[in-house]
Enzyme design. Structure first.
Site, PDB file in Angstrom:
ATOM      1  N   CYS A  77       0.846  -1.193   0.000  1.00  0.00           N
ATOM      2  CA  CYS A  77       0.000   0.000   0.000  1.00  0.00           C
ATOM      3  C   CYS A  77       0.885   1.248   0.000  1.00  0.00           C
ATOM      4  CB  CYS A  77      -0.895  -0.012   1.238  1.00  0.00           C
ATOM      5  SG  CYS A  77      -1.811   1.515   1.421  1.00  0.00           S
ATOM      6  N   CYS A  83      -0.303   6.542   7.196  1.00  0.00           N
ATOM      7  CA  CYS A  83      -1.661   6.850   7.643  1.00  0.00           C
ATOM      8  C   CYS A  83      -1.982   6.309   9.032  1.00  0.00           C
ATOM      9  CB  CYS A  83      -2.681   6.340   6.642  1.00  0.00           C
ATOM     10  SG  CYS A  83      -3.099   4.616   6.849  1.00  0.00           S
ATOM     11  N   CYS A  86      -2.837   0.629   9.068  1.00  0.00           N
ATOM     12  CA  CYS A  86      -2.323  -0.748   9.073  1.00  0.00           C
ATOM     13  C   CYS A  86      -0.916  -0.766   9.658  1.00  0.00           C
ATOM     14  CB  CYS A  86      -2.271  -1.290   7.652  1.00  0.00           C
ATOM     15  SG  CYS A  86      -3.891  -1.432   6.886  1.00  0.00           S
ATOM     16  N   CYS A 164      -7.997   2.581  -0.236  1.00  0.00           N
ATOM     17  CA  CYS A 164      -7.549   2.046   1.044  1.00  0.00           C
ATOM     18  C   CYS A 164      -7.786   0.543   0.944  1.00  0.00           C
ATOM     19  CB  CYS A 164      -8.374   2.652   2.185  1.00  0.00           C
ATOM     20  SG  CYS A 164      -8.033   1.851   3.766  1.00  0.00           S
ATOM     21  N   GLN A 285     -20.119  -4.769  13.859  1.00  0.00           N
ATOM     22  CA  GLN A 285     -18.746  -5.264  13.685  1.00  0.00           C
ATOM     23  C   GLN A 285     -18.309  -4.938  12.255  1.00  0.00           C
ATOM     24  OE1 GLN A 285     -16.552  -6.474  15.652  1.00  0.00           O
ATOM     25  NE2 GLN A 285     -17.615  -7.344  17.424  1.00  0.00           N
ATOM     26  N   TYR A 314     -24.341  -5.735  26.711  1.00  0.00           N
ATOM     27  CA  TYR A 314     -23.691  -4.915  25.677  1.00  0.00           C
ATOM     28  C   TYR A 314     -24.154  -5.413  24.306  1.00  0.00           C
ATOM     29  CZ  TYR A 314     -20.690  -4.423  29.772  1.00  0.00           C
ATOM     30  OH  TYR A 314     -20.217  -4.258  31.040  1.00  0.00           O
ATOM     31  N   GLU A 335     -28.372  -2.923  26.693  1.00  0.00           N
ATOM     32  CA  GLU A 335     -27.505  -2.009  25.933  1.00  0.00           C
ATOM     33  C   GLU A 335     -27.823  -0.574  26.343  1.00  0.00           C
ATOM     34  OE1 GLU A 335     -25.154  -1.812  23.233  1.00  0.00           O
ATOM     35  OE2 GLU A 335     -25.599   0.319  23.354  1.00  0.00           O
ATOM     36  N   ASP A 383     -20.025  -8.641  25.730  1.00  0.00           N
ATOM     37  CA  ASP A 383     -19.285  -8.092  24.582  1.00  0.00           C
ATOM     38  C   ASP A 383     -19.052  -6.602  24.829  1.00  0.00           C
ATOM     39  OD1 ASP A 383     -18.169  -7.534  22.147  1.00  0.00           O
ATOM     40  OD2 ASP A 383     -19.937  -8.001  20.949  1.00  0.00           O
ATOM     41  N   CYS A 410     -12.491  -6.875  22.812  1.00  0.00           N
ATOM     42  CA  CYS A 410     -11.595  -6.244  21.835  1.00  0.00           C
ATOM     43  C   CYS A 410     -10.343  -5.704  22.522  1.00  0.00           C
ATOM     44  CB  CYS A 410     -12.326  -5.139  21.082  1.00  0.00           C
ATOM     45  SG  CYS A 410     -13.059  -3.909  22.169  1.00  0.00           S
TER      46      CYS A 410
HETATM   47  N1  SAH Z   1     -22.665  -7.206  20.808  1.00  0.00           N
HETATM   48  C1  SAH Z   1     -22.824  -6.145  19.845  1.00  0.00           C
HETATM   49  C2  SAH Z   1     -22.193  -4.813  20.275  1.00  0.00           C
HETATM   50  C3  SAH Z   1     -20.858  -4.857  20.929  1.00  0.00           C
HETATM   51  S1  SAH Z   1     -20.026  -3.296  21.059  1.00  0.00           S
HETATM   52  C4  SAH Z   1     -22.323  -6.566  18.481  1.00  0.00           C
HETATM   53  O1  SAH Z   1     -21.655  -7.580  18.346  1.00  0.00           O
HETATM   54  O2  SAH Z   1     -22.646  -5.895  17.505  1.00  0.00           O
HETATM   55  C5  SAH Z   1     -20.299  -2.829  22.705  1.00  0.00           C
HETATM   56  C6  SAH Z   1     -21.657  -2.234  22.967  1.00  0.00           C
HETATM   57  O3  SAH Z   1     -21.722  -1.900  24.361  1.00  0.00           O
HETATM   58  C7  SAH Z   1     -21.959  -0.950  22.225  1.00  0.00           C
HETATM   59  O4  SAH Z   1     -23.178  -1.100  21.527  1.00  0.00           O
HETATM   60  C8  SAH Z   1     -22.076   0.115  23.334  1.00  0.00           C
HETATM   61  O5  SAH Z   1     -23.053   1.097  23.059  1.00  0.00           O
HETATM   62  C9  SAH Z   1     -22.480  -0.720  24.510  1.00  0.00           C
HETATM   63  N2  SAH Z   1     -22.156  -0.190  25.860  1.00  0.00           N
HETATM   64  C10 SAH Z   1     -21.094   0.560  26.225  1.00  0.00           C
HETATM   65  N3  SAH Z   1     -21.081   0.742  27.564  1.00  0.00           N
HETATM   66  C11 SAH Z   1     -22.165   0.083  28.053  1.00  0.00           C
HETATM   67  C12 SAH Z   1     -22.669  -0.118  29.382  1.00  0.00           C
HETATM   68  N4  SAH Z   1     -22.065   0.392  30.446  1.00  0.00           N
HETATM   69  N5  SAH Z   1     -23.782  -0.870  29.511  1.00  0.00           N
HETATM   70  C13 SAH Z   1     -24.403  -1.412  28.435  1.00  0.00           C
HETATM   71  N6  SAH Z   1     -23.959  -1.239  27.169  1.00  0.00           N
HETATM   72  C14 SAH Z   1     -22.855  -0.512  26.976  1.00  0.00           C
END
Ligand code: SAH
Length: 455
Positions: A77, A83, A86, A164, A285, A314, A335, A383, A410
């Protein structure tokens, strides 16, 4: 007494690289001091120009490679190293996957205090290119023209780009069409310093249902019809054009106002045999192919039975919740973001699933209430964002007695921290599976399966 650092700024040193840091930099030791050198690889002997020295570490710029690693490949690239997107494009893909596995193993050992745990080989992509379904490009002006670009790392400087290699081709078609429209119609780029100018960002989502172009301006959108015509001509699967208004002095990309100026207000993404509507601001994602693998592994590992109740903390737009609902008696998603919960409820209807409930609240406030209500949770999905799970939510999990947890993370550091807390309360780690959601970058996603016997 503080010891004088063995090196100074602007020194040029020869260094043996023996490991890699969490941002993908090569790391070597110079008279005991750790020196981080981006784009250097373990096993290499390099020459580095020192650009920063602190009391505990230094940072160098790679100036020459004296001995090359067999993992080094030619980066394909033209913007590589400039940038900041990557950080691993100079490394073979097999070596990237092993680096990510090691990152997880190191965090579990160093931060979690776990020893002897098996971390499975990272699940990679067959073709680790053009995998992103979302791109966001700031704009700048230069010599009377306006161009989309990417931020230089840790700066507000933008380098212009026309392609990109981690972005979908339709995303780049949309970005280049907006650039041509802006230049043909004298549209100015927004300037952060003066807060003047019109065009702030181009955000594009390219999903299975088609491409959504979001044009973020400081206020009005002149020459709207011409923009629509140019995008329609350039992007074969165009699904939606959104005008987003952001008139605040902020580095948050999007403002609160979204106007659908052509097509639909959302686009559709198909994940694990379910359809999800994705609006301009929804979290999704970014790597659809790998997200499907991630969700399949995470959900299969929970071995949900049709009589069971599952909770998804989440939950975003309800991806994991709906996958859990398909296998269980009922699934509850929690959420914090209101619009995501709204999308999640619509997604349940879209997929004909009625055994779901969504709660809009923080995990740390909703879960303790759910547990206090006496509900029996059979399986739990976590998550969280990078900062991990709040201690109040962890305490509620421990109190709930839930026996199977799948934790999608993550950030290996907060994952290790949270696993340590859960394991000190009786959970055991049964599986650690890294998944490569972001090839060419240093990011790693991990699934951990935790179980505890009846206490
Ligand atoms: N499981 C989903 C999103 C994961 S990302 C997927 O795979 O698409 C993490 C998520 O947590 C986001 O949507 C964010 O808005 C939410 N979040 C962040 N802090 C939080 C909290 N304290 N309580 C509940 N949700 C929360």
């Amino acid at each position: 007494m503080t010891r004088k650092p063995p090196i100074n700024r602007n020194d040029e040193i020869v260094l043996c690289i023996d490991s890699m840091g969490s941002e993908g930099q090569g790391v070597g030791r110079y008279e005991g001091m750790a020196v981080f050198v981006p784009f250097a690889l373990p096993g290499e002997v390099i020459k580095a120009h020192i650009i920063k020295v602190t009391s505990s570490y230094a940072v160098g710029k790679l100036v020459d490679i004296i001995k090359h690693s067999t993992d080094r490949v030619v980066a394909d690239c033209p913007y590589f190293t400039k940038c900041g997107g990557c950080m691993l494009r100079h490394m073979s893909y097999a070596a990237q996957l092993e680096y990510k596995r090691r990152q997880v193993a190191d965090a579990m050992e160093r931060i979690g205090g776990f020893t002897g745990l098996e971390v499975k080989p990272t699940v990679g992509m067959n073709n680790p290119q053009r995998y992103r379904n979302k791109g966001a490009f700031p704009l700048a002006s230069c010599g009377g023209a306006i161009y989309p670009g990417l931020f230089v790392p840790r700066s507000h400087r933008i380098i212009p780009i026309t392609d990109c290699l981690i972005q979908n081709e339709n995303t780049m078609r949309a970005v280049n069409a907006v650039r041509e429209w802006a230049n043909a119609n004298g549209i100015s780029a927004y300037d952060e310093k003066t807060q003047k100018g019109i065009l702030r960002h181009i955000v594009v989502r390219s999903t299975t249902g088609g491409t959504m172009a979001v044009v973020v301006t400081n206020g009005e959108l002149p020459q709207k019809e011409k923009l629509i015509d140019m995008l329609k001509a350039a992007v074969p699967d165009l699904q939606s054009i959104i005008h987003n208004i952001n008139d605040r002095d902020t580095n948050v990309i999007m403002g609160d106002i979204n106007k659908t100026i052509w097509g639909s207000a959302y686009t559709l993404e198909r994940l694990c045999k379910l359809d999800f509507s994705v609006s301009a601001e929804s979290f999704l994602q970014v790597n659809t192919e790998q997200a499907c693998k991630l969700y399949d592994i995470a959900i299969d590992s929970l071995e949900i039975k049709p009589t069971e109740l599952a909770v998804d903390l989440y939950c975003g737009i309800g991806t994991i919740t709906l996958m859990l609902a398909k296998k269980s008696a009922k699934a509850i998603g929690i959420e914090i973001v209101d619009s995501a919960i709204h999308d999640a409820a619509e997604n349940a209807v879209r997929n004909g699933l009625s055994n779901v409930e969504f709660i809009c609240a923080t995990a740390e406030s909703a879960l303790p209430k759910l547990v206090a209500s006496g509900i029996r949770i059979d399986a739990l999905s976590l998550d969280p964002p990078r900062k991990g799970v709040d201690i109040k939510a962890l305490e509620a999990i421990i109190q709930s007695g839930v026996q199977r947890i799948t934790y999608v993370s993550c950030n290996p550091a907060t994952l290790a921290r949270d696993c340590k807390i859960l394991c000190s309360a009786g959970y055991e780690i049964r599986m650690i599976q890294p998944v490569d959601m972001f090839p060419m970058t240093a990011h790693v996603e991990t699934i951990v399966l935790l179980q505890r016997e009846n206490l």
